[in-house]
Design a protein around this motif. Structure first.
Motif, PDB file in Angstrom:
ATOM      1  N   UNK A 167       7.156  -2.193  -8.829  1.00 18.08           N
ATOM      2  CA  UNK A 167       6.777  -2.204  -7.418  1.00 18.08           C
ATOM      3  C   UNK A 167       5.312  -1.828  -7.227  1.00 18.08           C
ATOM      4  N   UNK A 168       4.785  -0.954  -8.067  1.00 14.93           N
ATOM      5  CA  UNK A 168       3.384  -0.551  -7.952  1.00 14.93           C
ATOM      6  C   UNK A 168       2.425  -1.676  -8.317  1.00 14.93           C
ATOM      7  N   UNK A 169       2.935  -2.752  -8.917  1.00 14.43           N
ATOM      8  CA  UNK A 169       2.089  -3.894  -9.267  1.00 14.43           C
ATOM      9  C   UNK A 169       1.961  -4.905  -8.132  1.00 14.43           C
ATOM     10  N   UNK A 170       2.659  -4.681  -7.016  1.00 13.41           N
ATOM     11  CA  UNK A 170       2.499  -5.570  -5.868  1.00 13.41           C
ATOM     12  C   UNK A 170       1.060  -5.453  -5.361  1.00 13.41           C
ATOM     13  N   UNK A 171       0.371  -6.598  -5.241  1.00 10.44           N
ATOM     14  CA  UNK A 171      -1.030  -6.580  -4.828  1.00 10.44           C
ATOM     15  C   UNK A 171      -1.299  -7.368  -3.556  1.00 10.44           C
ATOM     16  N   UNK A 172      -0.497  -8.372  -3.261  1.00  9.78           N
ATOM     17  CA  UNK A 172      -0.815  -9.193  -2.089  1.00  9.78           C
ATOM     18  C   UNK A 172      -0.505  -8.426  -0.810  1.00  9.78           C
ATOM     19  N   UNK A 173      -1.506  -8.333   0.041  1.00 14.00           N
ATOM     20  CA  UNK A 173      -1.322  -7.687   1.346  1.00 14.00           C
ATOM     21  C   UNK A 173      -0.285  -8.478   2.149  1.00 14.00           C
ATOM     22  N   UNK A 174       0.639  -7.813   2.828  1.00 13.02           N
ATOM     23  CA  UNK A 174       0.824  -6.369   3.021  1.00 13.02           C
ATOM     24  C   UNK A 174       1.742  -5.767   1.941  1.00 13.02           C
ATOM     25  N   UNK A 175       1.175  -4.987   1.066  1.00 18.01           N
ATOM     26  CA  UNK A 175       1.939  -4.442  -0.056  1.00 18.01           C
ATOM     27  C   UNK A 175       3.073  -3.531   0.394  1.00 18.01           C
ATOM     28  N   UNK A 176       2.889  -2.835   1.528  1.00 20.78           N
ATOM     29  CA  UNK A 176       3.866  -1.803   1.910  1.00 20.78           C
ATOM     30  C   UNK A 176       5.242  -2.366   2.256  1.00 20.78           C
ATOM     31  N   UNK A 177       5.329  -3.682   2.498  1.00 21.45           N
ATOM     32  CA  UNK A 177       6.636  -4.265   2.842  1.00 21.45           C
ATOM     33  C   UNK A 177       7.664  -3.994   1.757  1.00 21.45           C
ATOM     34  N   UNK A 178       7.242  -4.076   0.486  1.00 19.40           N
ATOM     35  CA  UNK A 178       8.177  -3.867  -0.617  1.00 19.40           C
ATOM     36  C   UNK A 178       7.748  -2.751  -1.549  1.00 19.40           C
ATOM     37  N   UNK A 179       6.468  -2.482  -1.627  1.00 18.91           N
ATOM     38  CA  UNK A 179       5.994  -1.373  -2.459  1.00 18.91           C
ATOM     39  C   UNK A 179       6.043  -0.094  -1.640  1.00 18.91           C
ATOM     40  N   UNK A 180       7.253   0.433  -1.478  1.00 16.69           N
ATOM     41  CA  UNK A 180       7.422   1.673  -0.729  1.00 16.69           C
ATOM     42  C   UNK A 180       8.536   2.496  -1.365  1.00 16.69           C
ATOM     43  N   UNK A 181       8.568   3.766  -0.997  1.00 12.07           N
ATOM     44  CA  UNK A 181       9.510   4.691  -1.635  1.00 12.07           C
ATOM     45  C   UNK A 181      10.951   4.325  -1.338  1.00 12.07           C
TER      46      UNK A 181
END
Length: 418
Positions: free
Chosen positions: A87-101
């Motif tokens: 998940x920390x490798x998500x780079x395309x904005x908006x990252x927070x959609x899936x790269x979240x706790x």
């Protein structure tokens, strides 16, 4: 109509009872940045997998990014031991959609659930979206270089077609309006080759085919987007519906899928003003393709509260506060009638007017200005037709993004940032 006060995962029982007869369950969200939606959706999805035997989760995300998560949660070769790393490798904005706790917590649970099960019985995690043109091209190169070098020519031809436009595919779409810059023929060749290869069994072959489908979908999307109008929305949602169907076929005739996406994708477009504009979405397409009894659509909403969004396209995410919903809106009505949290299941002859009539229903995308709340962010909706069930949270809090270095995202179309 049934109303169940929501306080524990067991309170989802009425929805679970409906889900037992469905092949597809779609779980929405009114924003892409609300902790409560992600947390409750996670709790419901755990039960769908553990108690009802659902085969995979498919999200409004990019295939290559989500494929790394899939390899991790299924303990596949080359997969990360901890889904958080993927998940920390998500780079395309908006990252927070899936790269979240919140997603990380679910994916860690899913990996723990899977490792004690046979490979063929493990639940997957996949992306449905169309934006990852360059990432999908790279994934195809990586696969063909190892497994099918003879097919590299088709991939190289497709790559060279897009290469003059750098990594801004919307510029390709603009050029295709004025010069013979379309890459359709090269993409069709690539798609035919990988589709043929995917006829042989194997997860890597299927993923290469899906990446080729993304390239084809992205070519259509950006060419359509610059032509104006809303047709690119239909290209995108049709691509997501097609991807869902390919996953169901891949997992087998008894497979069942959970979809996580925004309400504007999940709730049947025919019950909104989207229909008047000629727009469709994956909720509508799933009902039409599989039958209404095989599809359970669940929306989410709230009256006020915290969320994560961005003030402008491509800018850093911020914690924001959505003000109380517009007077006369669906959310305003639910604030008056419902407990703080509730599950609503629609059906029967005794449904009230606010379920069968048309009311404004809030929809917040990745770009949001609370100061414009009263002028935008609402979709006229017949609630009981748009969804089969609804999860209500009177007040919400913001989700928790993972640290990430975001690169600019591709342009998205109406409804903006959904």
């Amino acid at each position: 109509m049934l109303v169940q006060r929501l306080g524990a995962p067991s309170d989802f029982d009425p929805l679970l009872e409906r889900a037992r007869h469905a092949r597809i369950v779609m779980l929405g969200e009114a924003t892409h940045g609300t902790y409560d939606y992600y947390r409750l959706r996670e709790q419901l999805t755990r039960r769908l997998i553990a108690e009802c035997g659902f085969s995979f989760v498919a999200v409004e995300g990019d295939w290559p990014d989500c494929d790394r998560v899939h390899r991790s949660v299924t303990a596949a070769p080359r997969g990360s031991a901890d889904p958080l790393t993927a998940l920390e490798r998500f780079e395309r904005w908006p990252t927070w959609m899936w790269a979240n706790a919140e997603v990380a917590r679910f994916c860690r649970w899913l990996r723990a659930w899977n490792v004690d099960r046979p490979d063929t019985a493990r639940a997957g995690f996949h992306g449905l979206d169309v934006y990852s043109l360059w990432e999908s091209m790279q994934a195809i190169f990586d696969y063909l270089g190892e497994e099918d070098p003879a097919s590299l020519e088709a991939a190289q031809d497709a790559y060279r077609c897009f290469e003059p436009y750098g990594k801004r595919p919307e510029e390709y779409g603009l050029a295709s309006r004025f010069v013979s810059a379309r890459c359709e023929q090269e993409v069709v060749r690539l798609l035919a080759r990988t589709r043929q290869q995917a006829a042989s069994d194997g997860a890597d072959r299927f993923s290469a085919w899906q990446n080729a489908e993304v390239v084809a979908g992205a070519e259509r999307y950006y060419r359509t987007m610059v032509a104006g109008g809303d047709d690119s929305w239909n290209v995108r949602d049709t691509h997501m519906a097609d991807t869902l169907d390919r996953l169901l076929d891949r997992y087998g005739p008894q497979s069942r899928g959970v979809v996580w996406a925004h309400n504007t994708h999940v709730g049947d477009a025919r019950a909104t003003d989207m229909a008047g504009a000629g727009l469709v979405n994956i909720g509508q397409l799933a009902r039409e393709r599989h039958g209404e009894r095989a599809v359970l659509l669940v929306g989410f909403g709230s009256y006020r509260g915290g969320l994560v969004a961005a003030p402008r396209w491509g800018s850093p995410a911020e914690a924001m506060t959505a003000p109380p919903a517009r007077p006369g809106s669906l959310e305003d009505r639910l604030h008056e009638l419902m407990p703080e949290r509730a599950v609503l299941v629609f059906g029967g002859a005794d449904q009230p007017g606010w379920v069968t009539g048309t009311l404004d229903h809030r929809a917040i995308g990745v770009v949001y200005d609370p100061g414009l709340e009263r002028q935008a962010n609402y979709v006229p909706t017949r609630l009981g037709e748009r969804y089969d069930g609804f999860v209500w949270c009177d007040e919400t809090t913001a989700l928790h993004p993972l640290p990430a270095l975001a690169t600019p995202g591709e342009l998205e179309t109406y409804p903006a940032g959904m």
